[in-house]
Write an enzyme that holds these catalytic residues in place. Structure first.
Site, mmCIF file in Angstrom:
data_model
loop_
_atom_site.group_PDB
_atom_site.id
_atom_site.type_symbol
_atom_site.label_atom_id
_atom_site.label_comp_id
_atom_site.label_asym_id
_atom_site.label_seq_id
_atom_site.Cartn_x
_atom_site.Cartn_y
_atom_site.Cartn_z
ATOM 1 C CB SER A 27 12.786 -11.494 8.064
ATOM 2 O OG SER A 27 11.810 -10.844 7.299
ATOM 3 N N GLY A 71 8.079 -10.784 1.356
ATOM 4 C CA GLY A 71 7.715 -9.387 1.116
ATOM 5 C C GLY A 71 7.133 -9.200 -0.270
ATOM 6 C CD GLU A 113 4.711 -17.552 1.110
ATOM 7 O OE1 GLU A 113 4.571 -16.547 1.834
ATOM 8 O OE2 GLU A 113 4.276 -18.667 1.421
ATOM 9 N N GLY A 114 7.884 -16.236 -2.262
ATOM 10 C CA GLY A 114 8.834 -15.164 -2.007
ATOM 11 C C GLY A 114 8.621 -14.540 -0.644
ATOM 12 C CB ILE A 174 -0.259 -9.146 -0.424
ATOM 13 C CG1 ILE A 174 -1.263 -8.509 -1.372
ATOM 14 C CG2 ILE A 174 0.530 -10.237 -1.108
ATOM 15 C CD1 ILE A 174 -1.780 -7.192 -0.918
ATOM 16 N N GLY A 175 -1.159 -12.086 1.155
ATOM 17 C CA GLY A 175 -1.824 -13.374 0.997
ATOM 18 C C GLY A 175 -1.031 -14.415 0.226
ATOM 19 C CG ASP A 232 4.269 -16.751 5.910
ATOM 20 O OD1 ASP A 232 3.243 -16.804 6.617
ATOM 21 O OD2 ASP A 232 4.737 -15.690 5.462
ATOM 22 C CB THR A 291 1.301 -17.857 3.414
ATOM 23 O OG1 THR A 291 2.573 -17.211 3.562
ATOM 24 C CG2 THR A 291 1.344 -19.223 4.080
ATOM 25 C CE LYS A 333 8.100 -16.465 3.749
ATOM 26 N NZ LYS A 333 7.350 -15.744 2.729
#
Length: 151
Positions: free
Chosen positions: A42, A119, A116-117, A14-15, A55, A17, A38
């Protein structure tokens, strides 16, 4: 308390990163020391230095200080599948305390931290916790990246 943000999204690709790296760049341009993280990734590629995630490497490139990859991405998995599945296949338990330890080490050299998560917001990380639970555990305000789409 560490100042920063937890960046999540409505889904993968979705953006997150782009937003995370852009935010880090902007903060650096304003003279702040910035670190990125991060915690779980995966779909990592095997390299001579170990598994690496595109990422996480983008975040590493935006860090103000030279930061070891393993601090930025403590849980790296090869298969491009949901992290709880990748972790189970690798016989690894994603431990929030370990992630928080790395977060604290990053915070030592930064004015701001961008995490950053992986998924989407409700992606499972283990049998009982999601990305949302990790964000709450780390205690950072949350920014949600959403797609502007019809429907």
């Amino acid at each position: 308390m560490m100042k920063g943000w937890f960046i999540t999204g409505t889904d993968t690709g979705i953006g997150k990163t782009w937003v995370s790296a852009g935010l880090m760049h902007g903060l650096r341009e304003r003279g702040l020391a910035v670190a990125g993280m991060k915690p779980v990734a995966s779909g990592c590629e095997s390299t001579p230095r170990g598994l690496r995630n595109e990422d996480a490497l983008a975040l590493q490139a935006q860090c103000s200080a030279d930061t070891p990859y393993e601090r930025i991405n403590p849980y790296a998995f090869s298969p491009p599948v949901a992290p709880h599945i990748a972790a189970a296949e690798a016989s690894v338990a994603i431990d929030f305390d370990r992630i928080a330890e790395q977060q604290a080490l990053l915070a030592e050299s930064a004015d701001r931290l961008v995490v950053e998560g992986v998924g989407g917001w409700l992606v499972p990380l283990n049998s009982g916790a999601t990305v949302a639970d990790l964000a709450g555990f780390l205690g950072l305000p949350v920014l949600v990246v959403v797609g502007i789409r019809l429907g």
